[in-house]
Each structure stands twice: as C-alpha cells, then as structure tokens.
Design an enzyme around this catalytic site. Sequence first.
Site, mmCIF file in Angstrom:
data_model
loop_
_atom_site.group_PDB
_atom_site.id
_atom_site.type_symbol
_atom_site.label_atom_id
_atom_site.label_comp_id
_atom_site.label_asym_id
_atom_site.label_seq_id
_atom_site.Cartn_x
_atom_site.Cartn_y
_atom_site.Cartn_z
ATOM 1 N N GLY A 146 54.967 43.037 21.250
ATOM 2 C CA GLY A 146 53.708 43.224 20.161
ATOM 3 C C GLY A 146 54.292 43.341 18.703
ATOM 4 O O GLY A 146 55.505 43.533 18.290
ATOM 5 N N LEU A 147 53.155 43.454 17.825
ATOM 6 C CA LEU A 147 53.563 43.605 16.312
ATOM 7 C C LEU A 147 54.159 44.832 16.197
ATOM 8 O O LEU A 147 53.929 46.065 16.983
ATOM 9 C CB LEU A 147 52.291 43.151 15.648
ATOM 10 C CG LEU A 147 51.612 41.991 15.689
ATOM 11 C CD1 LEU A 147 50.219 41.975 15.039
ATOM 12 C CD2 LEU A 147 52.471 41.006 14.727
ATOM 13 N N SER A 148 54.689 44.985 15.149
ATOM 14 C CA SER A 148 55.329 46.228 14.416
ATOM 15 C C SER A 148 54.092 47.105 14.270
ATOM 16 O O SER A 148 53.032 46.756 13.907
ATOM 17 C CB SER A 148 55.975 46.075 13.086
ATOM 18 O OG SER A 148 56.461 47.305 12.655
ATOM 19 N N GLY A 149 54.289 48.623 14.896
ATOM 20 C CA GLY A 149 52.968 49.349 14.599
ATOM 21 C C GLY A 149 52.202 49.211 15.752
ATOM 22 O O GLY A 149 51.061 49.957 15.666
ATOM 23 N N GLY A 193 52.307 49.976 19.053
ATOM 24 C CA GLY A 193 52.457 51.002 20.113
ATOM 25 C C GLY A 193 53.540 50.895 21.154
ATOM 26 O O GLY A 193 53.737 51.624 22.114
ATOM 27 N N SER A 196 56.899 51.296 21.385
ATOM 28 C CA SER A 196 57.809 52.446 21.659
ATOM 29 C C SER A 196 57.174 53.609 22.181
ATOM 30 O O SER A 196 57.556 54.206 23.006
ATOM 31 C CB SER A 196 58.608 52.514 20.263
ATOM 32 O OG SER A 196 59.256 51.744 19.911
ATOM 33 N N SER A 198 60.037 40.978 19.479
ATOM 34 C CA SER A 198 60.236 39.682 20.450
ATOM 35 C C SER A 198 59.140 38.614 20.207
ATOM 36 O O SER A 198 58.336 38.173 20.827
ATOM 37 C CB SER A 198 60.705 39.976 21.667
ATOM 38 O OG SER A 198 59.535 40.794 22.438
#
Length: 198
Positions: free
Chosen positions: A31-34, A36, A38, A105
């Site tokens: 998914g995109l940065s931010g 969720g 992690s 990714s």
Amino acid sequence: MNNLTWHQTVLTQSLRSEQKSQKPCVIWFTGLSGSGKSTIANQVEQKLFQLGQHSYLLDGDNIRHGLNADLGFSAEDRVENIRRVGEVSKLFCDAGLIVLSAFISPYEADRAMVRNLMNSGEFIEVFIDTPIEECERRDPKNLYQKARAGEIKDFTGIDSPYEAPKKPEIILKTQHLTPNQAASKVIDYLMVNGNLMP
C-alpha cells in the site's frame, strides 16, 4: 554459477512447520506510504505471538537500515529492494515461520515475482487500500509534504506510480477499520486458511 550445487539438508520445511504447529506463509502488506502497513503488520504479529505462533516481521524502513542500506528509490533500486526481501521472506518461510513483510512494493510485477518464489498458497497478499488523500492527511513522517515541495524525488503516489493489486487475498480499507480490526481480519483469514493449527 556452474560450480555451485544446492546442498540438501536433513530438516525440511514440513518438519520445521510441524514442530511449530503452524503452516508457514508470507503475509505481504502492500500500500501507499502512510496507508497503515507497518501499524497493521505489528498488530498482526502481536496477535500471533499471543496465540503462541512463530513469526517474524520484515518492515520496509527497517530493512533499509541494514540489508538494503545501499539502495535508493529509483525504479531499478525498488525492484532490487523487493527481490532481496522476497528471497529473505522465502528463507524465513522455509524455516517454518509466518513472515509478515510490510513494503510499499509499488510494482505488480515485483509482487508477482515474490509470489512465484513461494510454494502454492504460501503468499498472502494484503492490500492496505487507503486513498492517497487519507495518506497525505495522516503523513506521519511528513514525506508527502516534502515530496510535494520537491524535496523527495521518485515518491510513490506523487511522481512515481503505485500499481494496486488486482486480486489480493485480503483487502483492508483502513478508513473504515481500526488497526486492531484490520489485524483481526488477517488472523481470521489465517484461521480459515489453516495456517494456525490447534
């Protein structure tokens, strides 16, 4: 490469899995940065630990502090980043672990490459489906702000593409789920899929 021979070991993945009472797999959070990734992966790992399961979390930022510290964010380096992580994920899976890999990714071909490294059914793609507007609103590391200002180049979603999965095993829409609820959905999938043995 001609002088290399694969060394067969006595212990197999099935023996290691039986010892741990679980079916190994790679849970790939994309998914995109931010979005969720992690946060949810951490919640899943905590739940697995509480259930007595054996897992290991590979996080995108953490990996770039060591194994992939020599890579940047060009298209070529992103491909190599995922190739290396895919190989490490495969090794941990062979060890009988449930592997949680949390990486942007962005390229579909790279995720397919990792899937093809695994045995059938071992690769579980989890699409953290969070609109870029929501990711920018969260922006926990101020990366979007820096990318918009031109301080970061090749930033996914801004000046570098993100190719959303077409047929992921799990889709988590984080605008409608808490991290705990999202993690529970992953655990439910593992239960139904037989990864967690009684």
